[in-house]
Design a protein around this motif. Structure first.
Motif, mmCIF file in Angstrom:
data_model
loop_
_atom_site.group_PDB
_atom_site.id
_atom_site.type_symbol
_atom_site.label_atom_id
_atom_site.label_comp_id
_atom_site.label_asym_id
_atom_site.label_seq_id
_atom_site.Cartn_x
_atom_site.Cartn_y
_atom_site.Cartn_z
ATOM 1 N N SER A 2 0.835 -1.171 0.000
ATOM 2 C CA SER A 2 0.000 0.000 0.000
ATOM 3 C C SER A 2 0.867 1.216 0.000
ATOM 4 N N ASP A 3 0.883 1.932 -1.082
ATOM 5 C CA ASP A 3 1.722 3.131 -1.210
ATOM 6 C C ASP A 3 0.850 4.347 -1.345
ATOM 7 N N ARG A 4 1.149 5.331 -0.572
ATOM 8 C CA ARG A 4 0.370 6.563 -0.619
ATOM 9 C C ARG A 4 0.832 7.402 -1.786
ATOM 10 N N PRO A 5 -0.085 7.788 -2.710
ATOM 11 C CA PRO A 5 0.336 8.574 -3.858
ATOM 12 C C PRO A 5 0.720 9.975 -3.435
ATOM 13 N N ALA A 6 1.697 10.563 -4.153
ATOM 14 C CA ALA A 6 2.100 11.939 -3.864
ATOM 15 C C ALA A 6 1.151 12.863 -4.575
ATOM 16 N N VAL A 7 0.318 13.577 -3.846
ATOM 17 C CA VAL A 7 -0.661 14.485 -4.432
ATOM 18 C C VAL A 7 -0.431 15.868 -3.875
ATOM 19 N N PRO A 8 -0.644 16.912 -4.695
ATOM 20 C CA PRO A 8 -0.345 18.270 -4.243
ATOM 21 C C PRO A 8 -1.377 18.781 -3.256
ATOM 22 N N ALA A 9 -0.933 19.616 -2.327
ATOM 23 C CA ALA A 9 -1.845 20.290 -1.406
ATOM 24 C C ALA A 9 -2.525 21.423 -2.142
ATOM 25 N N PRO A 10 -3.655 21.939 -1.615
ATOM 26 C CA PRO A 10 -4.338 23.051 -2.275
ATOM 27 C C PRO A 10 -3.405 24.225 -2.474
ATOM 28 N N ALA A 11 -3.478 24.838 -3.644
ATOM 29 C CA ALA A 11 -2.567 25.929 -3.969
ATOM 30 C C ALA A 11 -2.698 27.090 -3.014
ATOM 31 N N ARG A 12 -3.916 27.321 -2.516
ATOM 32 C CA ARG A 12 -4.120 28.479 -1.650
ATOM 33 C C ARG A 12 -3.348 28.377 -0.340
ATOM 34 N N ARG A 13 -3.016 27.161 0.068
ATOM 35 C CA ARG A 13 -2.292 27.006 1.318
ATOM 36 C C ARG A 13 -0.786 27.125 1.126
ATOM 37 N N PRO A 65 -18.052 16.653 8.622
ATOM 38 C CA PRO A 65 -16.674 17.108 8.866
ATOM 39 C C PRO A 65 -15.753 15.921 9.099
ATOM 40 N N GLY A 66 -14.563 15.984 8.528
ATOM 41 C CA GLY A 66 -13.640 14.880 8.709
ATOM 42 C C GLY A 66 -12.230 15.209 8.267
ATOM 43 N N PHE A 67 -11.337 14.220 8.463
ATOM 44 C CA PHE A 67 -9.930 14.325 8.086
ATOM 45 C C PHE A 67 -9.491 13.004 7.463
ATOM 46 N N VAL A 68 -8.563 13.080 6.526
ATOM 47 C CA VAL A 68 -7.957 11.885 5.953
ATOM 48 C C VAL A 68 -6.887 11.373 6.908
ATOM 49 N N LEU A 69 -7.001 10.106 7.304
ATOM 50 C CA LEU A 69 -5.967 9.472 8.112
ATOM 51 C C LEU A 69 -4.946 8.753 7.246
ATOM 52 N N HIS A 70 -5.410 8.137 6.179
ATOM 53 C CA HIS A 70 -4.516 7.355 5.320
ATOM 54 C C HIS A 70 -5.196 7.153 3.976
ATOM 55 N N ALA A 71 -4.399 7.017 2.932
ATOM 56 C CA ALA A 71 -4.939 6.758 1.592
ATOM 57 C C ALA A 71 -3.980 5.847 0.843
ATOM 58 N N TRP A 72 -4.527 4.952 0.018
ATOM 59 C CA TRP A 72 -3.681 4.089 -0.796
ATOM 60 C C TRP A 72 -4.409 3.772 -2.101
ATOM 61 N N PRO A 73 -3.662 3.408 -3.135
ATOM 62 C CA PRO A 73 -4.253 3.209 -4.459
ATOM 63 C C PRO A 73 -5.253 2.072 -4.478
ATOM 64 N N TYR A 74 -6.271 2.238 -5.322
ATOM 65 C CA TYR A 74 -7.244 1.173 -5.557
ATOM 66 C C TYR A 74 -7.521 1.122 -7.051
ATOM 67 N N ARG A 75 -7.177 0.008 -7.674
ATOM 68 C CA ARG A 75 -7.303 -0.155 -9.115
ATOM 69 C C ARG A 75 -6.499 0.933 -9.837
#
Length: 295
Positions: A2-13, A65-75
């Motif tokens: 399970s590898d977490r993809p590198a995704v950009p944070a919102p530009a405004r931040r 309301p929520g927060f991401v704890l973890h993410a991994w690729p699916y298909r």
């Protein structure tokens, strides 16, 4: 947890480049990726969970309301995200198309960003239908960012899915805010550890003896007996049980770490309790923190 993809944070931040350049943050992300693999039972469980379960009523939730704890690729183009929400606790959601280059979800499904989530479904894994950035919290960087990953690992390990803990959710938000404002991580984390154990049923009150109901006295010595709670220290107690002063227990109940003795004793006590309830399985992000500054 399970590898977490590198995704950009919102530009405004304006934090994406800083996070990619921060080796501590990168190491923490890699560690949490490995925790996710251990806890999830890998891709087979997710494939099974995506099947519709006819006996379950379809759940539709809007603007949670929520927060991401973890993410991994699916298909090929999707993600499975483990989120922590206010009213539903931890949820597993499939974010369809989130890996596509132009997906709006790529910038939203980031760690430590407050977001509004909507989902539906009957299975163990629901389908994410909308995610929007809420904002209003300071970004994390450096040691604070690594401490945030430590919080997420604790939630992954101690909180079962679909078990709501509203008070713990509020404390998680408060802890992230305090970390983002530069408060000492070692002190902020102690308070979160205590609330986590109490809210998930692994600990009871720290300011009262469980068996007798007597209030803890500041000038006496105590132990926290696993599965039972606070009681007076005995000479026959196992040497692995930390002996702490009543003043330390009272300070911990008030989230007051101004005394040096409270800082030292609370650290030993929380390490002991976490180690016990995790059955000796180490917290990987905590070990990095210990290596950095003897947390």
């Amino acid at each position: 947890m399970s590898d977490r993809p590198a995704v950009p944070a919102p530009a405004r931040r304006g934090t994406a480049s800083a996070r990619r350049a921060d080796p501590v943050a990168e190491e923490a992300a890699e560690v949490l990726d490995s925790v996710g693999a251990e806890l999830a039972g890998a891709r087979a469980m997710m494939d099974r969970a995506m099947r519709i379960v006819p006996a379950r009523t379809e759940l539709r939730v809007v603007n949670q309301p929520g927060f991401v704890l973890h993410a991994w690729p699916y298909r090929e183009t999707s993600l499975i995200v483990d989120v922590f929400t206010r009213d539903h606790g931890r949820m597993a959601l499939v974010a369809k198309g989130a890996k596509r280059p132009h997906s709006a979800l790529r910038a939203v499904l980031q760690h430590f960003l407050p977001i509004s989530l909507s989902w539906s479904g009957r299975g163990e894994v629901k389908t994410l239908t909308k995610a929007e950035w809420i904002g209003g919290m300071p970004p994390l960087a450096g040691e604070a960012l690594l401490s945030g990953f430590y919080l997420n690992e604790l939630l992954l390990r101690f909180c079962p899915r679909e078990d709501a803990h509203e008070a713990l959710f509020r404390h998680y938000m408060t802890t992230l805010t305090r970390l983002g404002q530069g408060e000492p991580a070692a002190l902020v984390l102690r308070g979160f550890e205590r609330v986590l154990l109490q809210e998930t049923g692994f600990a009871v009150a720290f300011d009262r003896c469980t068996s007798t109901g007597e209030a803890v006295q500041p000038d006496l010595d105590y132990v926290y007996q696993p599965e039972r709670g606070v009681r007076r220290a005995h000479a026959s107690d196992p040497s692995s049980w930390p002996v702490v002063s009543g003043q330390t227990l009272l300070d911990m109940s008030r989230d007051d770490y101004s005394r040096a003795q409270t800082v030292t004793q609370s650290r030993a006590l929380m390490r002991f309790l976490l180690h016990y309830h995790l059955q000796g399985v180490p917290l990987k992000t905590r070990q990095i923190l210990i290596d950095l500054q003897a947390l």
